[in-house]
Design a protein around this motif. Sequence first.
Motif, PDB file in Angstrom:
ATOM      1  N   ALA A  86       0.829  -1.212   0.000  1.00  0.00           N
ATOM      2  CA  ALA A  86       0.000   0.000   0.000  1.00  0.00           C
ATOM      3  C   ALA A  86       0.859   1.256   0.000  1.00  0.00           C
ATOM      4  N   VAL A  87       1.890   1.282   0.838  1.00  0.00           N
ATOM      5  CA  VAL A  87       2.727   2.484   0.937  1.00  0.00           C
ATOM      6  C   VAL A  87       3.586   2.657  -0.318  1.00  0.00           C
ATOM      7  N   THR A  88       4.165   1.568  -0.817  1.00  0.00           N
ATOM      8  CA  THR A  88       5.021   1.688  -2.004  1.00  0.00           C
ATOM      9  C   THR A  88       4.216   2.080  -3.232  1.00  0.00           C
ATOM     10  N   GLU A  89       2.960   1.681  -3.289  1.00  0.00           N
ATOM     11  CA  GLU A  89       2.120   2.108  -4.400  1.00  0.00           C
ATOM     12  C   GLU A  89       1.899   3.624  -4.365  1.00  0.00           C
ATOM     13  N   LYS A  90       1.764   4.156  -3.160  1.00  0.00           N
ATOM     14  CA  LYS A  90       1.578   5.604  -3.008  1.00  0.00           C
ATOM     15  C   LYS A  90       2.826   6.382  -3.398  1.00  0.00           C
ATOM     16  N   TYR A  91       4.003   5.817  -3.093  1.00  0.00           N
ATOM     17  CA  TYR A  91       5.263   6.494  -3.372  1.00  0.00           C
ATOM     18  C   TYR A  91       6.005   5.848  -4.548  1.00  0.00           C
ATOM     19  N   GLY A  92       5.234   5.342  -5.493  1.00  0.00           N
ATOM     20  CA  GLY A  92       5.835   4.677  -6.645  1.00  0.00           C
ATOM     21  C   GLY A  92       6.724   5.580  -7.473  1.00  0.00           C
ATOM     22  N   GLY A  93       6.521   6.892  -7.386  1.00  0.00           N
ATOM     23  CA  GLY A  93       7.334   7.828  -8.159  1.00  0.00           C
ATOM     24  C   GLY A  93       8.763   7.947  -7.684  1.00  0.00           C
ATOM     25  N   ILE A  94       9.052   7.480  -6.461  1.00  0.00           N
ATOM     26  CA  ILE A  94      10.422   7.567  -5.953  1.00  0.00           C
ATOM     27  C   ILE A  94      10.969   6.175  -5.606  1.00  0.00           C
ATOM     28  N   ILE A  95      10.373   5.141  -6.219  1.00  0.00           N
ATOM     29  CA  ILE A  95      10.854   3.769  -6.039  1.00  0.00           C
ATOM     30  C   ILE A  95      10.918   3.104  -7.409  1.00  0.00           C
ATOM     31  N   ASP A  96      12.028   2.532  -7.764  1.00  0.00           N
ATOM     32  CA  ASP A  96      12.096   1.765  -9.012  1.00  0.00           C
ATOM     33  C   ASP A  96      12.664   0.367  -8.790  1.00  0.00           C
ATOM     34  N   MET A 280      11.310  11.543   0.198  1.00  0.00           N
ATOM     35  CA  MET A 280      11.984  10.405   0.822  1.00  0.00           C
ATOM     36  C   MET A 280      11.715  10.362   2.326  1.00  0.00           C
ATOM     37  N   LYS A 281      11.777  11.510   2.976  1.00  0.00           N
ATOM     38  CA  LYS A 281      11.503  11.562   4.416  1.00  0.00           C
ATOM     39  C   LYS A 281      10.053  11.182   4.713  1.00  0.00           C
ATOM     40  N   LYS A 282       9.133  11.645   3.876  1.00  0.00           N
ATOM     41  CA  LYS A 282       7.724  11.304   4.065  1.00  0.00           C
ATOM     42  C   LYS A 282       7.495   9.808   3.869  1.00  0.00           C
ATOM     43  N   PHE A 283       8.191   9.237   2.881  1.00  0.00           N
ATOM     44  CA  PHE A 283       8.074   7.805   2.597  1.00  0.00           C
ATOM     45  C   PHE A 283       8.509   6.977   3.810  1.00  0.00           C
ATOM     46  N   VAL A 284       9.665   7.304   4.369  1.00  0.00           N
ATOM     47  CA  VAL A 284      10.173   6.575   5.528  1.00  0.00           C
ATOM     48  C   VAL A 284       9.237   6.739   6.725  1.00  0.00           C
ATOM     49  N   LYS A 285       8.774   7.949   6.949  1.00  0.00           N
ATOM     50  CA  LYS A 285       7.891   8.206   8.093  1.00  0.00           C
ATOM     51  C   LYS A 285       6.581   7.439   7.965  1.00  0.00           C
ATOM     52  N   GLU A 286       6.001   7.443   6.777  1.00  0.00           N
ATOM     53  CA  GLU A 286       4.708   6.768   6.594  1.00  0.00           C
ATOM     54  C   GLU A 286       4.861   5.252   6.672  1.00  0.00           C
ATOM     55  N   MET A 287       5.965   4.727   6.122  1.00  0.00           N
ATOM     56  CA  MET A 287       6.180   3.284   6.200  1.00  0.00           C
ATOM     57  C   MET A 287       6.292   2.838   7.661  1.00  0.00           C
ATOM     58  N   ASN A 288       7.027   3.576   8.454  1.00  0.00           N
ATOM     59  CA  ASN A 288       7.182   3.218   9.865  1.00  0.00           C
ATOM     60  C   ASN A 288       5.882   3.362  10.653  1.00  0.00           C
ATOM     61  N   SER A 289       5.008   4.243  10.192  1.00  0.00           N
ATOM     62  CA  SER A 289       3.720   4.400  10.865  1.00  0.00           C
ATOM     63  C   SER A 289       2.782   3.220  10.567  1.00  0.00           C
ATOM     64  N   GLU A 290       3.034   2.536   9.443  1.00  0.00           N
ATOM     65  CA  GLU A 290       2.182   1.408   9.052  1.00  0.00           C
ATOM     66  C   GLU A 290       2.756   0.064   9.471  1.00  0.00           C
ATOM     67  N   ILE A 291       4.070  -0.003   9.702  1.00  0.00           N
ATOM     68  CA  ILE A 291       4.733  -1.258  10.046  1.00  0.00           C
ATOM     69  C   ILE A 291       4.972  -1.322  11.552  1.00  0.00           C
ATOM     70  N   GLU A 292       4.585  -2.421  12.164  1.00  0.00           N
ATOM     71  CA  GLU A 292       4.795  -2.585  13.601  1.00  0.00           C
ATOM     72  C   GLU A 292       6.288  -2.617  13.913  1.00  0.00           C
ATOM     73  N   PRO A 293       6.749  -1.851  14.891  1.00  0.00           N
ATOM     74  CA  PRO A 293       8.185  -1.804  15.189  1.00  0.00           C
ATOM     75  C   PRO A 293       8.652  -3.048  15.935  1.00  0.00           C
ATOM     76  N   ASN A 294       9.960  -3.242  15.951  1.00  0.00           N
ATOM     77  CA  ASN A 294      10.544  -4.258  16.812  1.00  0.00           C
ATOM     78  C   ASN A 294      10.686  -3.694  18.223  1.00  0.00           C
ATOM     79  N   VAL A 295      10.572  -4.533  19.214  1.00  0.00           N
ATOM     80  CA  VAL A 295      10.732  -4.100  20.597  1.00  0.00           C
ATOM     81  C   VAL A 295      11.934  -4.827  21.170  1.00  0.00           C
TER      82      VAL A 295
END
Length: 462
Positions: A86-96, A280-295
């Motif tokens: 879902a996130v990579t589809e949104k930021y497809g313009g900066i991922i190849d 790029m900063k928005k991409f990283v921030k949004e991905m981390n908001s959607e992915i459960e972190p490691n503890v």
Amino acid sequence: MKMRDVCRIALHNLWYNKSRTLFTVVIITIVSALIMTISLLGISFFKNYENVNALRLQGGVSYTLNGRTGGAIKGFTMEDFAAVNAVTEKYGGIIDRKYLQMEVMTIYYGFSEDISEEEFGARLSEGGCKSVYTDYTGGDSVAADFNMYDFTGREPVVGGRKWESSDAGAARVWLSERYLEKFADDGVNIGIGDKIALAEKNSAESAKILEITGIIDPEQTGIDEDFAYEWPVGFIVDYTWFLNEFGSAATSADGFGYKNMLFGYTPPAGFNYRALYRDMKKFVKEMNSEIEPNVLDGKAEARFGCQYLESVKTTNLIRGIVLGAMSMLAFFVLLLSVGSVANSIFISVDKSRKFIGLMKAMGLEQRGVVRIILCESLFMVMLGVLFGFGILFAVRPAVISLESAVISAIYRGMEYAVTVSVPAYLPIVTAAVFFLFTWLFSRGSLADIAKQDVIATITEAA
């Protein structure tokens, strides 16, 4: 009084007190040259800093999503994969480039081509095929999104054909030459069009049969995991096919060792660095908001990151310190010098008191006195800044040398030709700031002089 008359009177006073005028202009020249040199260092440092960071991006940038650790589930869950898609589809313009790295799987080979997956288990129990662990033979295993995956500037395929978008979802594999050498050593000669089976480590029942579509050169085909390292690729299969067949294996702690998910992007020529860096900063921030972190040890740690952004974060701190120090130094020099300039103006005005008194007797108003004195100040500031601007060009080579030393210290080992261009607005802004600060420092004294009546002014000057 007309502005033309104000200027003529101001010029007359400056010439009449030419020694004092010369002294003031010299001070302004030295100080303005120093301020403009410091400003040029800051301006050029900021531009060169961005240019270096843009140059670093030209070769491409990578992002890494780490698997789950420290809990019952290792690697990735299907929920992780869904969030990633879902996130990579949104930021497809900066991922190849998007691919999944695995550590250990099992490749089975040496069976007939017409065998079905249902028959494979029986054939394996009869000793009808051989096997090899991927991580110890051919290099890293890759499940790649064929719609956005390439080895930029390389030709990885030495046999068969290269993957295409139409291969998405198909049971095809691109195999390293190292595997063919291993198979041949075991007396099995296979090539393009032949079949192998891929399975979780030591789990023949999970095996899926694939057709060898291409042979890749492990010396030329690498994973650009970060700026410093490239890992050889053992085999490549389609990302969508792999998730459909093996994705659920991530829910087990004994799954087959998902290593990382990697994403990459190589920007086109002439890209907008600031816009790309922001995305790029928005991409990283949004991905981390959607992915459960490691503890780890009770502390949550983000699983998605970009080495480039981390390195820029560090250099941004250095940039802020450098620019802050330069700004403070320029402001400090300005404050120290403005007092001397204002004092020089007071002395010049003091010597012109008799003249001012006569002008008041002839009808000069309070506003007119202030305008004359400000006009004198403006002429001296403009003349001093003009000379200072000339000095700035003379010291420009020294600025380039200093700038090169600073950039080299921050980006060690990177070759970059520093450019220092003098902006046309620099002397204008310097003159305006100098004049403004001079007026602010002297406005109280100027008002006192302007408010004196004619008799008091002439009496003080007598």
